[in-house]
Design a protein around this motif. Structure first.
Motif, PDB file in Angstrom:
ATOM      1  N   MET A  86       0.851  -1.172   0.000  1.00 54.20           N
ATOM      2  CA  MET A  86       0.000   0.000   0.000  1.00 54.20           C
ATOM      3  C   MET A  86       0.894   1.231   0.000  1.00 54.20           C
ATOM      4  N   ASN A  87       0.563   2.190  -0.804  1.00 53.03           N
ATOM      5  CA  ASN A  87       1.337   3.414  -0.929  1.00 53.03           C
ATOM      6  C   ASN A  87       0.401   4.591  -0.680  1.00 53.03           C
ATOM      7  N   LYS A  88       0.350   5.075   0.551  1.00 52.37           N
ATOM      8  CA  LYS A  88      -0.556   6.157   0.940  1.00 52.37           C
ATOM      9  C   LYS A  88       0.209   7.140   1.818  1.00 52.37           C
ATOM     10  N   VAL A  89       0.144   8.411   1.465  1.00 50.27           N
ATOM     11  CA  VAL A  89       0.838   9.456   2.205  1.00 50.27           C
ATOM     12  C   VAL A  89      -0.173  10.522   2.581  1.00 50.27           C
ATOM     13  N   ILE A  90      -0.140  10.953   3.843  1.00 49.32           N
ATOM     14  CA  ILE A  90      -0.975  12.062   4.303  1.00 49.32           C
ATOM     15  C   ILE A  90      -0.062  13.019   5.050  1.00 49.32           C
ATOM     16  N   LEU A  91       0.004  14.250   4.573  1.00 47.60           N
ATOM     17  CA  LEU A  91       0.887  15.255   5.150  1.00 47.60           C
ATOM     18  C   LEU A  91       0.127  16.535   5.426  1.00 47.60           C
ATOM     19  N   MET A  92       0.569  17.257   6.460  1.00 45.51           N
ATOM     20  CA  MET A  92       0.008  18.575   6.734  1.00 45.51           C
ATOM     21  C   MET A  92       1.168  19.505   7.070  1.00 45.51           C
ATOM     22  N   GLY A  93       1.218  20.629   6.394  1.00 46.51           N
ATOM     23  CA  GLY A  93       2.284  21.583   6.634  1.00 46.51           C
ATOM     24  C   GLY A  93       1.986  22.904   5.968  1.00 46.51           C
ATOM     25  N   ARG A  94       3.000  23.763   5.951  1.00 42.22           N
ATOM     26  CA  ARG A  94       2.848  25.091   5.359  1.00 42.22           C
ATOM     27  C   ARG A  94       3.615  25.174   4.043  1.00 42.22           C
ATOM     28  N   LEU A  95       3.006  25.856   3.070  1.00 43.49           N
ATOM     29  CA  LEU A  95       3.679  26.060   1.787  1.00 43.49           C
ATOM     30  C   LEU A  95       4.905  26.948   1.977  1.00 43.49           C
ATOM     31  N   THR A  96       6.014  26.560   1.363  1.00 40.43           N
ATOM     32  CA  THR A  96       7.253  27.324   1.493  1.00 40.43           C
ATOM     33  C   THR A  96       7.372  28.432   0.453  1.00 40.43           C
ATOM     34  N   MET A 133      -1.437  26.851   5.618  1.00 43.83           N
ATOM     35  CA  MET A 133      -1.480  25.432   5.972  1.00 43.83           C
ATOM     36  C   MET A 133      -2.246  24.674   4.895  1.00 43.83           C
ATOM     37  N   ILE A 134      -1.772  23.464   4.603  1.00 44.18           N
ATOM     38  CA  ILE A 134      -2.416  22.605   3.612  1.00 44.18           C
ATOM     39  C   ILE A 134      -2.224  21.161   4.054  1.00 44.18           C
ATOM     40  N   ALA A 135      -3.222  20.361   3.805  1.00 46.63           N
ATOM     41  CA  ALA A 135      -3.100  18.913   4.010  1.00 46.63           C
ATOM     42  C   ALA A 135      -3.151  18.269   2.626  1.00 46.63           C
ATOM     43  N   VAL A 136      -2.282  17.305   2.400  1.00 44.86           N
ATOM     44  CA  VAL A 136      -2.177  16.635   1.104  1.00 44.86           C
ATOM     45  C   VAL A 136      -2.271  15.137   1.329  1.00 44.86           C
ATOM     46  N   GLU A 137      -3.095  14.506   0.503  1.00 41.04           N
ATOM     47  CA  GLU A 137      -3.230  13.046   0.514  1.00 41.04           C
ATOM     48  C   GLU A 137      -2.782  12.553  -0.860  1.00 41.04           C
ATOM     49  N   GLY A 138      -1.925  11.551  -0.874  1.00 39.19           N
ATOM     50  CA  GLY A 138      -1.430  11.067  -2.158  1.00 39.19           C
ATOM     51  C   GLY A 138      -0.582   9.833  -2.006  1.00 39.19           C
ATOM     52  N   SER A 139       0.392   9.687  -2.910  1.00 35.64           N
ATOM     53  CA  SER A 139       1.270   8.518  -2.886  1.00 35.64           C
ATOM     54  C   SER A 139       2.712   8.950  -3.118  1.00 35.64           C
ATOM     55  N   MET A 140       3.642   8.155  -2.595  1.00 29.49           N
ATOM     56  CA  MET A 140       5.069   8.428  -2.730  1.00 29.49           C
ATOM     57  C   MET A 140       5.547   7.901  -4.074  1.00 29.49           C
ATOM     58  N   ARG A 141       6.357   8.677  -4.759  1.00 25.16           N
ATOM     59  CA  ARG A 141       6.939   8.254  -6.039  1.00 25.16           C
ATOM     60  C   ARG A 141       8.442   8.487  -5.987  1.00 25.16           C
ATOM     61  N   VAL A 142       9.177   7.584  -6.605  1.00 25.90           N
ATOM     62  CA  VAL A 142      10.631   7.724  -6.725  1.00 25.90           C
ATOM     63  C   VAL A 142      10.979   7.632  -8.195  1.00 25.90           C
ATOM     64  N   ARG A 143      11.737   8.601  -8.677  1.00 23.46           N
ATOM     65  CA  ARG A 143      12.175   8.580 -10.069  1.00 23.46           C
ATOM     66  C   ARG A 143      13.684   8.803 -10.075  1.00 23.46           C
ATOM     67  N   SER A 144      14.317   8.464 -11.186  1.00 22.30           N
ATOM     68  CA  SER A 144      15.759   8.649 -11.278  1.00 22.30           C
ATOM     69  C   SER A 144      16.125   9.156 -12.670  1.00 22.30           C
ATOM     70  N   TYR A 145      17.295   9.762 -12.748  1.00 21.37           N
ATOM     71  CA  TYR A 145      17.804  10.247 -14.024  1.00 21.37           C
ATOM     72  C   TYR A 145      19.328  10.292 -13.964  1.00 21.37           C
ATOM     73  N   ASN A 146      19.960  10.264 -15.121  1.00 21.30           N
ATOM     74  CA  ASN A 146      21.411  10.359 -15.205  1.00 21.30           C
ATOM     75  C   ASN A 146      21.835  11.817 -15.256  1.00 21.30           C
ATOM     76  N   ASP A 147      22.916  12.124 -14.585  1.00 17.82           N
ATOM     77  CA  ASP A 147      23.470  13.462 -14.565  1.00 17.82           C
ATOM     78  C   ASP A 147      23.947  13.824 -15.975  1.00 17.82           C
TER      79      ASP A 147
END
Length: 165
Positions: free
Chosen positions: A1-11, A69-83
């Motif tokens: 399961m890939n579920k993320v719930i975060l609450m914080g302030r926009l930078t 303040m904002i709460a965000v619900e979503g999923s974690m993603r990992v991507r990669s690229y070559n320098d």
């Protein structure tokens, strides 16, 4: 399961961009306070990158700005690229793809934004019109009763030695 719930302030203020195919996208970073504060030290925060697409991106750019303040619900993603300078070096990027966003500030923050009424407290990434903000009713309704149905098909298990798992 890939579920993320975060609450914080926009930078920073969100900025709406378009892909070459015309899809709206918005990259934001939110500062999320850590729950543990070592004695004698200041509270620390993690800065989480979030990618928002389509109507959700447009919604956030319209109704949120730096410091809110904002709460965000979503999923974690990992991507990669070559320098590009060093092709043998591979970079990895971890970010949250936001599906739903929610207002989490007080009512004074959400009542009026330069004449625009804020919508309800959340927005889901579905094609729909943004609803207008409406105050909750003065008296809350009683909680609905829950019916569990007929429990005659179930048998009470006294010990766990007869369980099939």
């Amino acid at each position: 399961m890939n579920k993320v719930i975060l609450m914080g302030r926009l930078t920073a203020d969100p900025e709406l961009k378009q892909t070459t195919s015309g899809i709206s996208v918005c990259n934001i970073t939110i500062a999320v306070d850590r729950s543990y504060v070592p004695q004698g030290q200041e509270r620390q925060a993690d800065f989480i990158p979030i990618v928002l697409w389509r109507q959700t991106a447009e919604f956030v750019c319209k109704y949120f700005q730096k410091g809110k303040m904002i709460a965000v619900e979503g999923s974690m993603r990992v991507r990669s690229y070559n320098d590009t300078r060093h092709p043998e070096v591979r970079h990895y990027v971890t970010e949250v793809f936001g599906d739903n966003v929610y207002f989490t500030g007080d009512k004074q923050q959400g009542v009026n934004n330069g004449g625009n009424q804020y919508p309800n407290n959340s927005y889901q990434n579905q094609p729909q019109q943004i609803p207008q903000y409406s105050a909750p009713p003065a008296a809350s309704a009683p909680a609905p009763s829950i019916s569990v149905g007929d429990l005659g098909d179930f048998e009470e298990v006294i010990g766990d030695s007869d369980l099939p798992f």
